[in-house]
Design an enzyme around this catalytic site. Structure first.
Site, mmCIF file in Angstrom:
data_model
loop_
_atom_site.group_PDB
_atom_site.id
_atom_site.type_symbol
_atom_site.label_atom_id
_atom_site.label_comp_id
_atom_site.label_asym_id
_atom_site.label_seq_id
_atom_site.Cartn_x
_atom_site.Cartn_y
_atom_site.Cartn_z
ATOM 1 N N ARG A 162 0.835 -1.173 -0.164
ATOM 2 C CA ARG A 162 -0.017 -0.257 -0.099
ATOM 3 C C ARG A 162 0.899 1.186 0.119
ATOM 4 O O ARG A 162 1.646 1.288 1.037
ATOM 5 C CB ARG A 162 -0.738 -0.054 1.155
ATOM 6 C CG ARG A 162 -1.757 1.059 1.562
ATOM 7 C CD ARG A 162 -1.328 2.231 2.367
ATOM 8 N NE ARG A 162 -2.287 3.066 2.655
ATOM 9 C CZ ARG A 162 -2.020 4.293 3.148
ATOM 10 N NH1 ARG A 162 -0.512 4.544 3.560
ATOM 11 N NH2 ARG A 162 -2.700 5.441 3.390
ATOM 12 N N ASP B 295 1.947 4.961 0.426
ATOM 13 C CA ASP B 295 1.221 6.129 1.131
ATOM 14 C C ASP B 295 1.332 7.376 0.287
ATOM 15 O O ASP B 295 2.570 7.712 0.039
ATOM 16 C CB ASP B 295 2.043 6.111 2.449
ATOM 17 C CG ASP B 295 1.544 7.391 3.374
ATOM 18 O OD1 ASP B 295 0.268 7.104 3.757
ATOM 19 O OD2 ASP B 295 2.254 8.254 3.477
ATOM 20 N N GLU C 238 -2.451 4.837 -2.527
ATOM 21 C CA GLU C 238 -3.342 5.830 -1.611
ATOM 22 C C GLU C 238 -3.340 7.178 -2.291
ATOM 23 O O GLU C 238 -2.533 8.043 -2.332
ATOM 24 C CB GLU C 238 -2.849 6.135 -0.150
ATOM 25 C CG GLU C 238 -3.930 6.839 0.548
ATOM 26 C CD GLU C 238 -3.500 7.964 1.295
ATOM 27 O OE1 GLU C 238 -4.200 8.388 2.139
ATOM 28 O OE2 GLU C 238 -2.512 8.563 1.144
ATOM 29 N N ARG D 203 -11.041 -4.367 1.255
ATOM 30 C CA ARG D 203 -10.022 -4.359 2.325
ATOM 31 C C ARG D 203 -10.883 -4.059 3.566
ATOM 32 O O ARG D 203 -11.758 -3.087 3.563
ATOM 33 C CB ARG D 203 -9.050 -3.119 2.188
ATOM 34 C CG ARG D 203 -8.096 -3.125 3.437
ATOM 35 C CD ARG D 203 -7.169 -1.983 3.355
ATOM 36 N NE ARG D 203 -7.750 -0.661 3.188
ATOM 37 C CZ ARG D 203 -7.207 0.354 2.807
ATOM 38 N NH1 ARG D 203 -5.827 0.478 2.750
ATOM 39 N NH2 ARG D 203 -7.818 1.527 2.752
HETATM 40 C C1 AAO Z 1 1.405 14.956 11.914
HETATM 41 C C2 AAO Z 1 0.541 15.988 12.450
HETATM 42 C C3 AAO Z 1 0.628 17.235 11.627
HETATM 43 C C4 AAO Z 1 2.290 17.592 11.555
HETATM 44 C C5 AAO Z 1 3.008 16.338 10.966
HETATM 45 C C6 AAO Z 1 4.469 16.758 10.849
HETATM 46 O O1 AAO Z 1 -0.883 15.900 12.591
HETATM 47 O O2 AAO Z 1 -0.043 18.336 12.231
HETATM 48 O O3 AAO Z 1 2.289 18.690 10.707
HETATM 49 O O4 AAO Z 1 2.725 15.172 11.788
HETATM 50 O O5 AAO Z 1 4.919 16.769 12.100
HETATM 51 C C7 AAO Z 1 -0.783 10.807 9.213
HETATM 52 C C8 AAO Z 1 -1.842 11.690 10.043
HETATM 53 C C9 AAO Z 1 -1.053 13.104 10.063
HETATM 54 C C10 AAO Z 1 0.274 13.198 10.696
HETATM 55 C C11 AAO Z 1 1.171 12.384 9.451
HETATM 56 C C12 AAO Z 1 2.841 12.441 9.881
HETATM 57 O O6 AAO Z 1 -2.781 11.735 9.234
HETATM 58 O O7 AAO Z 1 -2.159 13.900 11.009
HETATM 59 O O8 AAO Z 1 0.738 14.582 10.632
HETATM 60 O O9 AAO Z 1 0.688 10.928 9.587
HETATM 61 O O10 AAO Z 1 2.864 11.957 11.161
HETATM 62 C C13 AAO Z 1 -3.710 14.051 2.670
HETATM 63 C C14 AAO Z 1 -2.939 13.269 1.734
HETATM 64 C C15 AAO Z 1 -2.688 11.663 2.165
HETATM 65 C C16 AAO Z 1 -2.959 11.663 3.568
HETATM 66 C C17 AAO Z 1 -3.919 12.192 4.398
HETATM 67 C C18 AAO Z 1 -3.972 12.328 5.885
HETATM 68 O O11 AAO Z 1 -2.896 13.445 0.511
HETATM 69 O O12 AAO Z 1 -2.008 11.155 1.560
HETATM 70 O O13 AAO Z 1 -3.713 13.632 4.109
HETATM 71 N N1 AAO Z 1 -2.983 10.147 3.986
HETATM 72 C C19 AAO Z 1 -1.711 9.104 4.454
HETATM 73 C C20 AAO Z 1 -1.778 8.385 5.544
HETATM 74 C C21 AAO Z 1 -1.744 9.382 6.687
HETATM 75 C C22 AAO Z 1 -0.364 9.817 7.062
HETATM 76 C C23 AAO Z 1 -0.063 10.312 5.582
HETATM 77 C C24 AAO Z 1 -0.625 10.105 4.466
HETATM 78 C C25 AAO Z 1 1.498 11.111 5.829
HETATM 79 O O14 AAO Z 1 -2.765 7.450 5.287
HETATM 80 O O15 AAO Z 1 -2.288 8.514 7.900
HETATM 81 O O16 AAO Z 1 -0.837 11.052 7.693
HETATM 82 O O17 AAO Z 1 2.328 9.982 5.546
HETATM 83 C C26 AAO Z 1 -7.973 16.872 0.991
HETATM 84 C C27 AAO Z 1 -7.168 16.048 -0.146
HETATM 85 C C28 AAO Z 1 -6.571 14.677 0.527
HETATM 86 C C29 AAO Z 1 -5.495 15.295 1.867
HETATM 87 C C30 AAO Z 1 -6.887 15.787 2.595
HETATM 88 C C31 AAO Z 1 -6.357 15.835 3.943
HETATM 89 O O18 AAO Z 1 -9.130 15.803 1.007
HETATM 90 O O19 AAO Z 1 -7.903 15.468 -1.148
HETATM 91 O O20 AAO Z 1 -5.410 14.479 -0.601
HETATM 92 O O21 AAO Z 1 -5.247 14.031 2.133
HETATM 93 O O22 AAO Z 1 -7.269 16.738 2.249
HETATM 94 O O23 AAO Z 1 -5.603 17.056 4.161
HETATM 95 C C32 AAO Z 1 -13.261 16.806 1.545
HETATM 96 C C33 AAO Z 1 -12.543 16.957 0.415
HETATM 97 C C34 AAO Z 1 -11.270 15.835 0.531
HETATM 98 C C35 AAO Z 1 -10.208 16.561 1.223
HETATM 99 C C36 AAO Z 1 -11.092 16.576 2.556
HETATM 100 C C37 AAO Z 1 -10.297 17.029 3.506
HETATM 101 O O24 AAO Z 1 -13.752 15.580 2.030
HETATM 102 O O25 AAO Z 1 -13.516 16.229 -0.557
HETATM 103 O O26 AAO Z 1 -10.884 15.922 -0.938
HETATM 104 O O27 AAO Z 1 -12.295 17.334 2.576
HETATM 105 O O28 AAO Z 1 -10.101 18.544 3.476
#
Ligand code: AAO
Length: 512
Positions: free
Chosen positions: A210, A212, A248, A352
């Site tokens: 998977r 990321d 992802e 999944r």
């Molecule tokens: C943490 C802290 C942060 C700090 C950072 C660094 O929370 O404050 O800045 O550490 O110190 C995970 C956690 C994060 C964490 C990170 C690192 O979720 O909170 O940050 O570990 O420890 C985007 C990405 C997507 C990602 C998702 C969470 O595109 O790839 O954010 N998922 C993966 C993993 C996830 C992981 C990471 C990536 C990083 O599954 O567990 O993060 O490795 C829009 C965009 C998306 C975007 C979202 C959220 O979505 O389309 O691409 O995802 O925003 O930002 C509606 C819209 C929808 C939109 C959504 C939210 O539903 O239709 O499109 O609203 O606005």
């Protein structure tokens, strides 16, 4: 042109889109934050015997360790190196798990965090899961080794250095996702390091990845990494089998980057699936279950052969990522079991199942203040084992949705009906629907506020079947409802809207 399309289709069927599931298995389960030792046991005692095809594991490589008791689950999405020691265990425990799961026909898929390293504010020191020294401020990760030359900052044009606008594809791919140090995957050196990491796991016997944060990487860079990957270990997989890749990419529409840009590289997570099905089962926005007659591509989802589908994931079950309040989770068990049942009965996508841990939700203005909480842990921050109770459920805060009878039995249902067409649809123009899978299985849902009382064509051979939702077949007995299918394939169903689980599923392996 035609030849090109044919070649593209052929490419799809042989390349990284095949999960290489074994023995007619069809589903994978995400054992979120489980220890390798527990996964090994779970493969042998439960997943293998119950027809689960694979496990998505949490990131196995060295990650940052945050706080003294704090330890959020998301620290594992902040790599420090590609050494294989993590909160889930050591390299030898990882190897043991991969071997033991493979030996009982259960594949391992690794969550590969290759877009970035830790957050820019991650500091300096050895607060990392293998104790390797690093300095986030100077972008120094000697145990890879990466230096400040290996990051994208020189390309990013936002003043903060972070992604500020998802309508700008250059920002999304060249700037930092939530301040995470963004690797320069255009460099051969970085591509080599990432591929070495993945190849080590492939050689150990994993079946795929998977990947990321794929939206945040250029397809060309991913292609270059993909070309460096070994074939799967021939001890367990066919010669020339390529690793299964599922990427992802959150694409709910309306952004600069869309899922189809990645179709040639592997499957893609279809986030519309859980968001829409949650809306349907919650009956929000005037949605009705009867509208799912053309579920799948008919709902604007990606082509079947590209999709990896799920009801919730580790992000959106706690408000991270995308999908919002519509997403169904174990917190809404009745609707959750129905929606997972629907997914597993329906032919669309590679499925999944989620397996979670409990945390103390604490909402302030609609936001869960505890969305960071890590897995059940001891006082020193180490993850607790998963104890199995006499009734086969899990203890110590592990939810184990995959062990819920209704979900486990629907995983088996999907195996039994594998390859069969979607048939015998019925609906009441509202929230009662039924469908079959050829002559192998049939499922009926009542999500209305009144009883369902109908005789329906099931497509199944005549006989007495055991409903695998209210119970299951044990020996020659049935612990749940019995359904009598006539020689004409018709059967009477009664499902009260007050039933604990208002749906019924029967299949030929649960015939009495
Ligand atoms: C943490 C802290 C942060 C700090 C950072 C660094 O929370 O404050 O800045 O550490 O110190 C995970 C956690 C994060 C964490 C990170 C690192 O979720 O909170 O940050 O570990 O420890 C985007 C990405 C997507 C990602 C998702 C969470 O595109 O790839 O954010 N998922 C993966 C993993 C996830 C992981 C990471 C990536 C990083 O599954 O567990 O993060 O490795 C829009 C965009 C998306 C975007 C979202 C959220 O979505 O389309 O691409 O995802 O925003 O930002 C509606 C819209 C929808 C939109 C959504 C939210 O539903 O239709 O499109 O609203 O606005």
């Amino acid at each position: 042109m035609k030849l090109f399309v044919l070649l593209a289709l052929f490419g799809l069927s042989v390349a990284q889109h095949n999960p290489h599931l074994r023995q007619g298995r069809t589903s994978i389960v995400h054992l979120f934050e489980w220890r390798w030792a527990d996964i090994a046991e779970e493969c042998e005692r439960f997943l293998g015997p119950n027809g689960f095809g694979g496990v998505q594991i949490s990131p196995p490589n060295e990650h940052i360790v945050l706080g003294s008791p704090w330890r959020p689950w998301w620290q594992r999405y902040q790599p420090i190196s590609y050494n294989l020691c993590s909160r889930s265990g050591s390299e030898s425990e990882l190897r043991d798990m991969i071997t033991r799961c493979n030996n009982v026909g259960v594949n391992i898929y690794v969550d590969a965090v290759i877009n970035h390293m830790c957050g820019a504010g991650g500091g300096e020191g050895t607060h990392s899961s293998c104790g390797s020294w690093f300095n986030a401020g100077t972008k120094d990760f000697p145990s890879v080794p990466y230096s400040n030359l290996d990051f994208n900052d020189y390309k990013c044009r936002t003043s903060s250095g972070n992604i500020e606008n998802y309508s700008d594809k250059y920002q999304v791919r060249d700037c930092r996702l939530v301040s995470l140090l963004d690797l320069a995957l255009e460099k051969d050196f970085v591509r080599d390091k990432v591929a070495d990491f993945m190849n080590k796991l492939i050689d150990m016997g994993v079946a795929g990845f998977r990947v990321d944060a794929v939206k945040h990487m250029w397809p060309g860079d991913l292609d270059a990494v993909s070309r460096r990957l070994h074939n799967l270990n021939s001890k367990w997989f066919p010669d020339d089998a390529k690793p299964f890749i599922f990427q992802e990419v959150i694409d709910l529409g309306g952004e600069a980057i869309s899922a189809p840009e990645y179709f040639h590289l592997g499957r893609v997570t279809e986030f519309k699936y859980g968001a829409k099905l949650g809306t349907v089962f919650r009956k929000w926005n005037n949605e009705k279950l009867c509208y799912t007659r053309n579920w799948g591509e008919g709902w604007g989802f990606m082509p079947n052969g590209n999709a990896l589908v799920f009801i919730d994931n580790h992000d959106n079950q706690r408000g991270h990522g995308a999908g919002g309040a519509a997403i169904l989770t174990f917190w809404d068990p009745r609707l959750y079991k129905m929606s997972v049942g629907f997914m597993l009965a329906h032919p669309y996508g590679v499925t999944r199942v989620m397996s979670s841990f409990h945390w103390d939700r604490h909402f302030v203005n609609g936001k869960d203040q505890n969305d960071w909480m890590g897995p059940p842990s001891h006082g020193n921050g180490s993850t607790k084992p998963v104890p199995i109770k006499p009734d086969q459920t899990c203890g110590d805060g592990w939810v184990c949705e995959h062990r819920w009878r209704q979900i486990k039995n629907m995983v088996i249902f999907r195996n039994v009906v594998n390859g069969q067409p979607f048939t015998n649809w019925w609906d009441n123009n509202s929230n009662q629907v039924a469908f079959g899978r050829g002559n192998r299985g049939f499922i009926v849902f009542n999500n209305d506020d009144w009883d369902l009382n109908m005789t329906l064509s099931t497509g199944l051979p005549g006989g007495v079947y055991c409903d695998v939702i209210s119970g299951q077949k044990e020996g020659n007995a049935c612990t749940g409802k019995q359904i009598h299918v006539g020689s004409d394939g018709r059967a009477h169903f009664f499902i009260s809207n007050k039933d604990e689980d208002p749906f019924v599923a029967i299949h030929v392996d649960a015939k009495l």
